[in-house]
Design a protein around this motif. Structure first.
Motif, PDB file in Angstrom:
ATOM      1  N   ARG A 208       2.477 -44.666 -44.747  1.00  0.00           N
ATOM      2  CA  ARG A 208       2.444 -45.318 -46.012  1.00  0.00           C
ATOM      3  C   ARG A 208       3.464 -46.196 -46.745  1.00  0.00           C
ATOM      4  O   ARG A 208       1.883 -47.342 -47.375  1.00  0.00           O
ATOM      5  CB  ARG A 208       1.530 -44.519 -46.590  1.00  0.00           C
ATOM      6  CG  ARG A 208       2.757 -43.347 -47.308  1.00  0.00           C
ATOM      7  CD  ARG A 208       1.910 -42.181 -48.529  1.00  0.00           C
ATOM      8  NE  ARG A 208       2.609 -41.639 -49.213  1.00  0.00           N
ATOM      9  CZ  ARG A 208       4.130 -42.059 -49.819  1.00  0.00           C
ATOM     10  NH1 ARG A 208       4.340 -42.826 -50.937  1.00  0.00           N
ATOM     11  NH2 ARG A 208       4.175 -40.522 -49.982  1.00  0.00           N
ATOM     12  N   THR A 209       4.210 -46.140 -46.815  1.00  0.00           N
ATOM     13  CA  THR A 209       5.088 -47.024 -47.016  1.00  0.00           C
ATOM     14  C   THR A 209       6.089 -47.251 -46.455  1.00  0.00           C
ATOM     15  O   THR A 209       6.708 -46.412 -46.123  1.00  0.00           O
ATOM     16  CB  THR A 209       5.610 -46.257 -48.992  1.00  0.00           C
ATOM     17  OG1 THR A 209       4.167 -46.138 -49.256  1.00  0.00           O
ATOM     18  CG2 THR A 209       6.453 -47.334 -50.290  1.00  0.00           C
ATOM     19  N   ALA A 210       6.489 -48.644 -46.696  1.00  0.00           N
ATOM     20  CA  ALA A 210       7.482 -48.930 -45.855  1.00  0.00           C
ATOM     21  C   ALA A 210       9.002 -49.262 -46.876  1.00  0.00           C
ATOM     22  O   ALA A 210       8.842 -50.101 -47.295  1.00  0.00           O
ATOM     23  CB  ALA A 210       7.392 -49.547 -44.459  1.00  0.00           C
ATOM     24  N   ILE A 211      10.270 -48.643 -46.910  1.00  0.00           N
ATOM     25  CA  ILE A 211      11.318 -49.722 -47.127  1.00  0.00           C
ATOM     26  C   ILE A 211      12.323 -50.391 -46.219  1.00  0.00           C
ATOM     27  O   ILE A 211      12.462 -50.200 -45.348  1.00  0.00           O
ATOM     28  CB  ILE A 211      12.132 -49.411 -47.815  1.00  0.00           C
ATOM     29  CG1 ILE A 211      11.173 -48.364 -49.164  1.00  0.00           C
ATOM     30  CG2 ILE A 211      13.601 -49.742 -48.819  1.00  0.00           C
ATOM     31  CD1 ILE A 211      12.144 -47.580 -50.379  1.00  0.00           C
ATOM     32  N   CYS A 212      12.297 -51.530 -46.093  1.00  0.00           N
ATOM     33  CA  CYS A 212      13.290 -52.823 -45.352  1.00  0.00           C
ATOM     34  C   CYS A 212      13.820 -54.370 -46.393  1.00  0.00           C
ATOM     35  O   CYS A 212      13.421 -54.456 -47.136  1.00  0.00           O
ATOM     36  CB  CYS A 212      12.196 -52.751 -44.446  1.00  0.00           C
ATOM     37  SG  CYS A 212      12.937 -53.938 -42.952  1.00  0.00           S
ATOM     38  N   PRO A 213      15.365 -53.844 -45.516  1.00  0.00           N
ATOM     39  CA  PRO A 213      15.961 -54.710 -46.671  1.00  0.00           C
ATOM     40  C   PRO A 213      15.419 -56.257 -45.931  1.00  0.00           C
ATOM     41  O   PRO A 213      14.824 -56.427 -45.324  1.00  0.00           O
ATOM     42  CB  PRO A 213      17.254 -54.254 -45.451  1.00  0.00           C
ATOM     43  CG  PRO A 213      17.312 -52.944 -45.611  1.00  0.00           C
ATOM     44  CD  PRO A 213      15.909 -52.334 -45.099  1.00  0.00           C
ATOM     45  N   LEU A 214      15.321 -57.218 -47.535  1.00  0.00           N
ATOM     46  CA  LEU A 214      15.360 -58.189 -47.064  1.00  0.00           C
ATOM     47  C   LEU A 214      16.304 -59.583 -46.258  1.00  0.00           C
ATOM     48  O   LEU A 214      16.160 -60.594 -46.041  1.00  0.00           O
ATOM     49  CB  LEU A 214      15.220 -58.915 -48.132  1.00  0.00           C
ATOM     50  CG  LEU A 214      13.535 -58.068 -48.955  1.00  0.00           C
ATOM     51  CD1 LEU A 214      13.341 -58.909 -49.806  1.00  0.00           C
ATOM     52  CD2 LEU A 214      12.125 -58.822 -47.614  1.00  0.00           C
ATOM     53  N   VAL A 215      18.043 -59.245 -46.497  1.00  0.00           N
ATOM     54  CA  VAL A 215      18.741 -60.106 -46.246  1.00  0.00           C
ATOM     55  C   VAL A 215      19.090 -59.395 -45.083  1.00  0.00           C
ATOM     56  O   VAL A 215      19.958 -58.171 -45.218  1.00  0.00           O
ATOM     57  CB  VAL A 215      19.642 -60.747 -47.445  1.00  0.00           C
ATOM     58  CG1 VAL A 215      18.362 -61.427 -48.017  1.00  0.00           C
ATOM     59  CG2 VAL A 215      20.215 -58.894 -47.902  1.00  0.00           C
ATOM     60  N   PRO A 216      20.029 -60.002 -44.337  1.00  0.00           N
ATOM     61  CA  PRO A 216      20.869 -59.462 -42.936  1.00  0.00           C
ATOM     62  C   PRO A 216      22.265 -58.663 -43.892  1.00  0.00           C
ATOM     63  O   PRO A 216      22.751 -58.968 -44.486  1.00  0.00           O
ATOM     64  CB  PRO A 216      22.000 -60.570 -42.579  1.00  0.00           C
ATOM     65  CG  PRO A 216      20.853 -61.704 -42.564  1.00  0.00           C
ATOM     66  CD  PRO A 216      20.353 -61.626 -44.270  1.00  0.00           C
ATOM     67  N   ASP A 217      23.295 -57.980 -43.341  1.00  0.00           N
ATOM     68  CA  ASP A 217      23.966 -57.178 -43.599  1.00  0.00           C
ATOM     69  C   ASP A 217      25.342 -57.868 -44.052  1.00  0.00           C
ATOM     70  O   ASP A 217      25.990 -57.402 -44.948  1.00  0.00           O
ATOM     71  CB  ASP A 217      24.287 -56.227 -42.818  1.00  0.00           C
ATOM     72  CG  ASP A 217      23.005 -55.081 -42.374  1.00  0.00           C
ATOM     73  OD1 ASP A 217      22.017 -54.755 -43.068  1.00  0.00           O
ATOM     74  OD2 ASP A 217      23.169 -53.934 -41.435  1.00  0.00           O
ATOM     75  N   ARG A 218      25.773 -59.207 -43.427  1.00  0.00           N
ATOM     76  CA  ARG A 218      26.859 -59.192 -43.319  1.00  0.00           C
ATOM     77  C   ARG A 218      26.614 -60.085 -44.800  1.00  0.00           C
ATOM     78  O   ARG A 218      27.834 -60.844 -45.444  1.00  0.00           O
ATOM     79  CB  ARG A 218      26.540 -60.422 -42.315  1.00  0.00           C
ATOM     80  CG  ARG A 218      25.931 -61.967 -42.697  1.00  0.00           C
ATOM     81  CD  ARG A 218      26.005 -62.480 -41.277  1.00  0.00           C
ATOM     82  NE  ARG A 218      25.050 -63.500 -40.473  1.00  0.00           N
ATOM     83  CZ  ARG A 218      23.637 -63.453 -39.957  1.00  0.00           C
ATOM     84  NH1 ARG A 218      23.702 -62.254 -38.958  1.00  0.00           N
ATOM     85  NH2 ARG A 218      22.846 -63.863 -39.877  1.00  0.00           N
ATOM     86  N   ASP A 219      25.254 -60.250 -45.141  1.00  0.00           N
ATOM     87  CA  ASP A 219      25.767 -61.649 -46.853  1.00  0.00           C
ATOM     88  C   ASP A 219      25.915 -60.728 -47.699  1.00  0.00           C
ATOM     89  O   ASP A 219      26.394 -59.406 -47.690  1.00  0.00           O
ATOM     90  CB  ASP A 219      23.754 -61.492 -47.069  1.00  0.00           C
ATOM     91  CG  ASP A 219      23.077 -62.678 -46.310  1.00  0.00           C
ATOM     92  OD1 ASP A 219      23.771 -63.147 -45.360  1.00  0.00           O
ATOM     93  OD2 ASP A 219      22.238 -63.244 -46.368  1.00  0.00           O
ATOM     94  N   ILE A 220      26.648 -60.812 -48.502  1.00  0.00           N
ATOM     95  CA  ILE A 220      27.587 -60.960 -49.750  1.00  0.00           C
ATOM     96  C   ILE A 220      26.998 -60.568 -51.360  1.00  0.00           C
ATOM     97  O   ILE A 220      25.861 -61.928 -51.905  1.00  0.00           O
ATOM     98  CB  ILE A 220      29.093 -61.654 -50.155  1.00  0.00           C
ATOM     99  CG1 ILE A 220      29.531 -61.265 -48.647  1.00  0.00           C
ATOM    100  CG2 ILE A 220      29.275 -61.411 -50.919  1.00  0.00           C
ATOM    101  CD1 ILE A 220      30.754 -62.171 -48.569  1.00  0.00           C
ATOM    102  N   GLY A 221      26.772 -59.952 -51.766  1.00  0.00           N
ATOM    103  CA  GLY A 221      25.927 -59.920 -53.467  1.00  0.00           C
ATOM    104  C   GLY A 221      24.891 -58.616 -52.844  1.00  0.00           C
ATOM    105  O   GLY A 221      25.117 -57.441 -52.027  1.00  0.00           O
ATOM    106  N   PRO A 223      21.975 -55.548 -52.597  1.00  0.00           N
ATOM    107  CA  PRO A 223      21.389 -55.699 -51.410  1.00  0.00           C
ATOM    108  C   PRO A 223      19.471 -55.691 -51.916  1.00  0.00           C
ATOM    109  O   PRO A 223      19.507 -55.199 -53.319  1.00  0.00           O
ATOM    110  CB  PRO A 223      21.297 -54.786 -50.878  1.00  0.00           C
ATOM    111  CG  PRO A 223      22.450 -53.178 -52.281  1.00  0.00           C
ATOM    112  CD  PRO A 223      22.773 -53.804 -52.653  1.00  0.00           C
ATOM    113  N   SER A 224      18.514 -56.511 -51.428  1.00  0.00           N
ATOM    114  CA  SER A 224      17.474 -56.034 -51.767  1.00  0.00           C
ATOM    115  C   SER A 224      16.603 -56.026 -51.177  1.00  0.00           C
ATOM    116  O   SER A 224      16.976 -55.865 -49.582  1.00  0.00           O
ATOM    117  CB  SER A 224      17.322 -57.364 -52.211  1.00  0.00           C
ATOM    118  OG  SER A 224      17.268 -58.509 -51.030  1.00  0.00           O
ATOM    119  N   ALA A 225      15.180 -54.993 -50.575  1.00  0.00           N
ATOM    120  CA  ALA A 225      14.573 -54.494 -50.049  1.00  0.00           C
ATOM    121  C   ALA A 225      13.045 -54.841 -50.455  1.00  0.00           C
ATOM    122  O   ALA A 225      13.256 -55.122 -51.296  1.00  0.00           O
ATOM    123  CB  ALA A 225      15.291 -53.527 -50.043  1.00  0.00           C
ATOM    124  N   ALA A 226      12.109 -55.147 -49.839  1.00  0.00           N
ATOM    125  CA  ALA A 226      10.853 -55.271 -49.654  1.00  0.00           C
ATOM    126  C   ALA A 226      10.633 -54.076 -50.097  1.00  0.00           C
ATOM    127  O   ALA A 226      10.693 -52.974 -48.911  1.00  0.00           O
ATOM    128  CB  ALA A 226      10.018 -55.844 -48.691  1.00  0.00           C
TER     129      ALA A 226
END
Length: 326
Positions: A208-221, A223-226
């Motif tokens: 019913r619910t998924a969490i998935c990061p929005l940016v590649p691991d190599r990006d600095i800063g 983390p954000s996720a959908a």
């Protein structure tokens, strides 16, 4: 403190005083508490109805004694806990209905974006605490927010009957302590498999619910996720997980029973060794995990090759699968 299970503060104070005195009459209790006699009588009647006070003899106006609270109040406490659990489930369902309604009428509510390791970690914990049937994981190397050793919510969920299926990236198993963390989960009931590489980090709860990061691991800063609700996008993520699950290699612990074929049944240590070997874990890491030397690992694999009637490691992996050793 006990008003949550139906005992008023005045009744609790009266009961505590009777416990201190062991046996007492109404007039004595009224003097100790400095309350009107009629008020004390009414409160004693309430305590009798709740199974906390009993006369010491046939005379209703005679001395009174307290009864143990765990039986009478324990049942009330259990009912309260059951009611709270039912309310929590109802709130979770209402929240899902609310979000589903928003998604039907407003596409902006299909995906929620959260930013920051702390926010992401708390959402993952909340979802696992609310899980009722199954949790799915894509576990890549170098966790962004929650290392396996910190995910205590998994063990609580497994204990209440939630199924866990996790696919680990092989590189992750080479991190210090990672194999031990995975094995602890497998012993608790988690189904674990291994692949060379996973496309994304992913967690799906109860389909019913998924969490998935929005940016590649190599990006600095930060983390954000959908956070993705029921939708065709979620269906696609579920299909992605199942397709990888079918081709991943099972990872077993020393306590996982092995299959028996051709008259040979590997023991627990051999099952563990074969599981790590077939998962592609290097000999050095296997040795470290098993607490033996690298030469011992190589010797044991050579012995298993002899039993399987092969002279190559790929042949051993094939025979281990064909004979049901894993």
């Amino acid at each position: 403190m006990l008003d949550v299970i139906g005992l008023t503060p005045d009744e609790e104070e009266l009961y505590r005083r009777l416990v201190q005195l062991t046996v007492a009459r109404v007039d004595e209790l009224a003097r100790w508490l400095r309350r009107p006699r009629a008020e004390v009588v009414a409160q004693l009647d309430a305590l009798r109805d709740k199974g906390l006070v009993l006369p010491t003899g046939p005379d209703p106006d005679g001395p009174l004694r307290p009864l143990a609270p765990d039986v009478a109040l324990g049942e009330a406490l259990l009912r309260r806990q059951e009611a709270l659990e039912a309310a929590r489930v109802a709130v979770t369902r209402l929240t899902e209905e609310y979000r589903a309604g928003l998604r039907r009428h407003d596409a902006d509510h299909l995906v929620e974006v959260i930013t920051g390791a702390g926010m992401l970690r708390e959402r993952l914990r909340d979802l696992q605490n609310s899980a009722r049937s199954e949790v799915l994981w894509f576990c890549r190397a170098n966790p962004l927010t929650m290392p396996g050793s910190e995910n205590v919510e998994e063990f609580d969920a497994l204990a209440r009957g939630v199924r866990y299926r996790a696919i680990y990236e092989r590189k992750m198993l080479l991190e210090p302590g990672a194999l031990a963390d995975v094995e602890q989960g497998v012993r608790a009931g988690e189904q674990a498999r291994v692949l060379d590489r996973l496309p994304v980090r992913l967690a799906i709860v109860d389909a019913r619910t998924a969490i998935c990061p929005l940016v590649p691991d190599r990006d600095i800063g930060e983390p954000s996720a959908a956070v993705i609700g029921r939708s065709q996008l979620l269906d696609a993520l579920l299909a992605l997980f199942e397709s990888h699950w079918l081709v991943a290699t099972p990872l077993r612990s020393a306590t996982t029973p092995a299959g028996e074929a051709d008259g040979y049944l590997p023991d627990a240590d051999e099952v563990r060794l074969l599981s790590l070997f077939v998962a592609g874990v290097p000999d050095k890491s296997i040795a470290s995990q098993l607490g033996v030397s690298r030469r011992t690992v190589q010797r044991r694999l050579a012995d298993l090759m002899t039993v399987a009637g092969v002279d190559t490691r790929p042949g051993l992996a094939y025979q281990a699968a064909r004979r049901g050793w894993l």
